[in-house]
Design an enzyme around this catalytic site. Sequence first.
Site, PDB file in Angstrom:
ATOM      1  N   ARG A  67     -13.451  -0.156  -2.901  1.00 32.93           N
ATOM      2  CA  ARG A  67     -13.003   0.020  -1.513  1.00 32.93           C
ATOM      3  C   ARG A  67     -12.758   1.487  -1.158  1.00 32.93           C
ATOM      4  NH1 ARG A  67      -8.451  -4.848  -1.158  1.00 32.93           N
ATOM      5  NH2 ARG A  67      -9.847  -6.534  -1.717  1.00 32.93           N
ATOM      6  N   ASP A 103       0.872  -1.164   0.000  1.00 35.66           N
ATOM      7  CA  ASP A 103       0.000   0.000   0.000  1.00 35.66           C
ATOM      8  C   ASP A 103       0.917   1.224   0.000  1.00 35.66           C
ATOM      9  OD1 ASP A 103      -1.992  -1.926   0.676  1.00 35.66           O
ATOM     10  OD2 ASP A 103      -1.446  -1.687   2.798  1.00 35.66           O
ATOM     11  N   ASP A 113      -1.219  -2.590  -4.419  1.00 37.83           N
ATOM     12  CA  ASP A 113      -2.285  -3.007  -3.496  1.00 37.83           C
ATOM     13  C   ASP A 113      -3.104  -1.778  -3.101  1.00 37.83           C
ATOM     14  OD1 ASP A 113      -3.670  -5.112  -2.292  1.00 37.83           O
ATOM     15  OD2 ASP A 113      -2.793  -4.652  -0.364  1.00 37.83           O
ATOM     16  N   ASP A 135      -4.380   1.435   3.624  1.00 40.99           N
ATOM     17  CA  ASP A 135      -5.097   0.293   4.189  1.00 40.99           C
ATOM     18  C   ASP A 135      -4.916   0.302   5.699  1.00 40.99           C
ATOM     19  OD1 ASP A 135      -5.904  -0.502   1.684  1.00 40.99           O
ATOM     20  OD2 ASP A 135      -4.789  -2.399   1.669  1.00 40.99           O
TER      21      ASP A 135
HETATM   22 CA    CA Z   1      -2.950  -3.793   1.690  1.00 40.10          CA
HETATM   23 CA    CA Z   2      -5.475  -8.376  -2.527  1.00 40.50          CA
END
Ligand code: CA
Ligand code: CA
Length: 489
Positions: free
Chosen positions: A347, A245, A291, A295
Site C-alpha cells: 500500500r 494509523d 495499522d 491512511d
Molecule cells: Ca487505517
Molecule cells: Ca486491516
Amino acid sequence: MKKPALLIPAILCSTLCACANVHFGPYVEDFARQPLPDNDGWAALEGPVTGGSAASPENDVTVSTRKALFDAVAKAGTAPKIIRIQGTINLSTDDTGRELMEQDYAAPGYDFAAYMKTYAPAVWNTRLDEKDRPFKLSGPLEDARKASVHRQRQQVTLKLPSNTTLIGVGTDAKLIRGNVWIGAEAENVIIRNITFEDAFDYFPAWDPNDNFKLSADYPGCQTTYVDAATGPQQCPGGRWNSEYDNISINGGRRVWIDHCTFTDGERPDTLFPPVFPFPHNDITQKLQHHDGTVDITNAADLVTLSYNVFRDHDKTNLIGNSDNAKFDSGHLRVSFHHNLYEEIGQRMPRARFGMVHVYNNVYIGDASGADIPTRTPYQNHLAVLQYRGPAHIMRSVLGAGKESGLYSEANVFLIAHGGNEIAVASAGGDNFFDKGSLVNGQPLDITKANGKPLNATSTWTPTLYGNNKVLPASEVLEEVRSKAGAGKL
Ligand code: CA
Ligand code: CA
C-alpha cells in the site's frame, strides 16, 4: 542628544534580540509559518493551505508532554495555531507522564490468552454460516476487547481541528504510541518535521472472515466438519487487524504532510509472529499491532504528502477503505511526491476512487517470499513459512483499486527478488498510467502488473506541480535520499 544604543553588552544583546525575535546575522527561516507552496499537489486545489501560519502569539506554543499538547489544541480550537513539538511525546501517557499500557486500558473480563483459545480457528471455524463464511466473533471476550479498545482510543487519539500547524522543533521531535486524527470537521492542516512511531494497538482483533477462502488446494479444507483434520477450520484465511494509523485523515481536507518520518519504532512487527498453527500461520497472519502510517478515508480530500520517509512498516498508505463506501466517489484526491519507502510491505498507496498523483517517489524493498502467481495459494503459504528475509516482504507497491485513477511519473522501484508484478497491481480497478518510472533500472512495464490487465491511459491529467519540476527517474534517488524525512528541513 547622545544616543545610548551602542552601550548594550554583547551578551545582553543576544538575549534581548532572541526574546524580541529580531534577526541579526544569518536569517533563520521559521518553517512553522510557511504555507504549502502554491499549486503544490491536490491539497492546493482550492487555494492556500496555511495551517496555523496566521497564529497569534498566544496560539504559537511549544509543547513537550501529551497533556500540554492536548491542552494547546483544546485552548485554540479552530483559531490558527502553531504547535511545536519539542523532543518525544508519548501519546499513551497519563497527565503525570506515566506510560499507559495493556493492563491500564484492559476492560473487566479482557484476557488475551482466553481470547485466543475461544476464537482459535480450530474451535471457532468448525461451523460456517449460511453463506459458508466463518461467524463474526461474539461473546464476552470480544465485548471486553472492544471495550478495551475504546479506553485506549480515548487516550491515544489526538484530534486536530482546522487551521493547525503541527511541527517538530529541531531534528528530533517525535510523536509516538498514538494516532493523529483529522476528521470530517477539519481542514487546512499542516504537519511537518516530526517522526511518528509505533501507533500500537494493545487489543488487536482476530477477523476469521478476512481473506477466508474455501480453497480446495489446502488439505482437509471443506464446508462440513468431520474431524480435527477435515472441515472448515482447515481452510486458509483470517487476519489480525488493529486500529491505529500514525495519522488518519478520516474525512479531513486540505492537508499537507511534509518532511515527516513514519516507522514502527521499538515494537516492529517481527516481535509479533502468528499465534495460531497451520494453516493460520502465514506471515500475513502475524499478530498485527499496527495499522496504516497515513491512511486517507471516509471522503477525505485534497492531500499532499511530500518528502516523507516511510520505513519498516507493513500497510502504509490506504486511500479509501471499502469498495462499498457511499461518499468516496469524487473525493480522495491525493498527491505523493519525493517520498521514500524502505522495507515496507504494501500500500504505497493502495487507492480507491481518488485521482492520485504519484511522482518522484522511491520504493526500496525485498519481495522474496511474496505471492508468486504461478504457485497455488497453498504452495505460496508453504514458501512463506520458510521465509527468512527482511522484516517486511514487499508485496505490492502501487495498487489500483475500485474507480481509482493512479497517475505515476518518474518513480523509482528498487525491488530485490521482484519486479513489475510487485510495483503495480490491479486491486479491483483498472486505471493506471505511467511515464518515466524505472523498475530495477528498466522502464516500468504495466503489462506485467499483478492482477487483471490495466489500462495504460489516464482518465485525468495532473496540473498541480507547485515549484517542483518532475525529475527524471535517474535523479530521484539522490534527491529523495538527501532531503526526505524528519530533521531535514
Ligand atoms: Ca487505517
Ligand atoms: Ca486491516
